[in-house]
Design a protein around this motif. Structure first.
Motif, PDB file in Angstrom:
ATOM      1  N   TYR A  29      45.881 -60.936 -98.090  1.00 11.32           N
ATOM      2  CA  TYR A  29      47.285 -60.600 -97.861  1.00 11.32           C
ATOM      3  C   TYR A  29      47.573 -59.197 -97.371  1.00 11.32           C
ATOM      4  O   TYR A  29      48.613 -58.964 -96.771  1.00 11.32           O
ATOM      5  CB  TYR A  29      48.088 -60.828 -99.148  1.00 11.32           C
ATOM      6  N   ARG A  30      46.727 -58.238 -97.681  1.00 10.04           N
ATOM      7  CA  ARG A  30      47.068 -56.849 -97.396  1.00 10.04           C
ATOM      8  C   ARG A  30      46.023 -56.160 -96.540  1.00 10.04           C
ATOM      9  O   ARG A  30      44.848 -56.482 -96.588  1.00 10.04           O
ATOM     10  CB  ARG A  30      47.252 -56.064 -98.695  1.00 10.04           C
ATOM     11  N   THR A  39      47.505 -65.754 -92.986  1.00 10.38           N
ATOM     12  CA  THR A  39      48.443 -65.630 -94.105  1.00 10.38           C
ATOM     13  C   THR A  39      48.761 -64.186 -94.475  1.00 10.38           C
ATOM     14  O   THR A  39      49.336 -63.934 -95.521  1.00 10.38           O
ATOM     15  CB  THR A  39      47.900 -66.348 -95.357  1.00 10.38           C
ATOM     16  N   THR A  40      48.421 -63.250 -93.640  1.00 10.60           N
ATOM     17  CA  THR A  40      48.646 -61.835 -93.948  1.00 10.60           C
ATOM     18  C   THR A  40      50.119 -61.516 -94.208  1.00 10.60           C
ATOM     19  O   THR A  40      51.007 -62.115 -93.614  1.00 10.60           O
ATOM     20  CB  THR A  40      48.125 -60.930 -92.815  1.00 10.60           C
ATOM     21  N   GLU A  41      50.322 -60.586 -95.115  1.00 11.93           N
ATOM     22  CA  GLU A  41      51.647 -60.029 -95.348  1.00 11.93           C
ATOM     23  C   GLU A  41      51.696 -58.578 -94.867  1.00 11.93           C
ATOM     24  O   GLU A  41      52.636 -57.847 -95.164  1.00 11.93           O
ATOM     25  CB  GLU A  41      51.997 -60.068 -96.845  1.00 11.93           C
ATOM     26  N   LEU A  44      54.764 -57.068 -93.509  1.00 17.76           N
ATOM     27  CA  LEU A  44      55.912 -57.007 -94.412  1.00 17.76           C
ATOM     28  C   LEU A  44      55.725 -56.004 -95.543  1.00 17.76           C
ATOM     29  O   LEU A  44      56.697 -55.430 -96.027  1.00 17.76           O
ATOM     30  CB  LEU A  44      56.170 -58.390 -95.030  1.00 17.76           C
ATOM     31  N   ARG A  49      48.613 -56.208-103.706  1.00 23.74           N
ATOM     32  CA  ARG A  49      49.187 -57.536-103.967  1.00 23.74           C
ATOM     33  C   ARG A  49      49.009 -57.882-105.441  1.00 23.74           C
ATOM     34  O   ARG A  49      49.825 -58.562-106.040  1.00 23.74           O
ATOM     35  CB  ARG A  49      48.501 -58.582-103.072  1.00 23.74           C
ATOM     36  N   ARG A 135      58.236 -65.471 -94.260  1.00 23.23           N
ATOM     37  CA  ARG A 135      56.932 -66.077 -93.961  1.00 23.23           C
ATOM     38  C   ARG A 135      57.135 -67.502 -93.426  1.00 23.23           C
ATOM     39  O   ARG A 135      56.713 -68.485 -94.014  1.00 23.23           O
ATOM     40  CB  ARG A 135      56.050 -66.105 -95.218  1.00 23.23           C
TER      41      ARG A 135
END
Length: 180
Positions: A29-30, A39-41, A44, A49, A135
């Motif tokens: 995620y990060r 699926t990266t955030e 944002l 995480r 997302r």
């Protein structure tokens, strides 16, 4: 409780898995490593995480299972999720797939196993989760797997660095639900 799908072995996480779980969740995620998957955030949120304390707390929580998916041949950790009993339903969270394995069916297999556990072992009637509303690709992925948007929003925990450092001021979570 152990089940096998092609190439995957599922098992409950233990305290010995905490460091590997934190590394997996962070990589999915990060930061730049997460950009290898879809699926990266990273666009944002910055920051963490999760952390070892949060993962250890999940492992100790009543009515909660942290499920691992490992490569059957080698034991390599590929994915994880949290499944929690909530009344006659279940909650699905901390879903992470190693960025290099995203898009190859591992996530579908993990979600299916989590649903099976909730439905068959816990007799849950439904499963719910929350997803950041921005997302849209991820929400669409869940919709293709039978989850429905509820329109129920909850605020992002701005100011709590345990959940990351937001890059925008309009983040919120939407509740998704699926009948099991």
């Amino acid at each position: 409780m152990s089940a096998t799908t092609p190439d995957l072995l599922f098992r409950p996480a233990t305290e010995a898995d905490v460091a590997a779980l934190v590394e997996l969740v962070e990589s999915a995620y990060r930061g730049d490593a997460s950009r290898a998957g879809w699926t990266t955030e990273a666009d944002l949120l910055d920051g963490q995480r999760t952390d070892p304390q949060a993962v250890a707390a999940l492992l100790a929580a009543p009515d909660t299972l942290v499920l691992l998916a490992e490569r059957a041949a080698t034991g390599e950790l590929l994915a994880c999720c949290q499944v929690e009993r909530r009344g006659d339903g279940a909650y699905f969270g901390m879903f992470s797939v190693h960025p290099a394995r995203q898009g190859g069916g591992v996530g579908r297999a993990v979600l299916a196993e989590a649903e099976r556990i909730a439905r068959e072992e816990w007799r849950a009637a439904s499963m719910e989760m929350t997803v950041i509303v921005q997302r849209t690709d991820l929400i669409a992925w869940y919709e293709r797997r039978g989850f429905a948007r509820t329109g129920e929003l909850s605020p992002f925990p701005y100011g709590d660095e345990r959940f990351g450092l937001p890059k925008r001021d309009d983040l919120a979570f939407e509740k998704l639900v699926k009948a099991l």
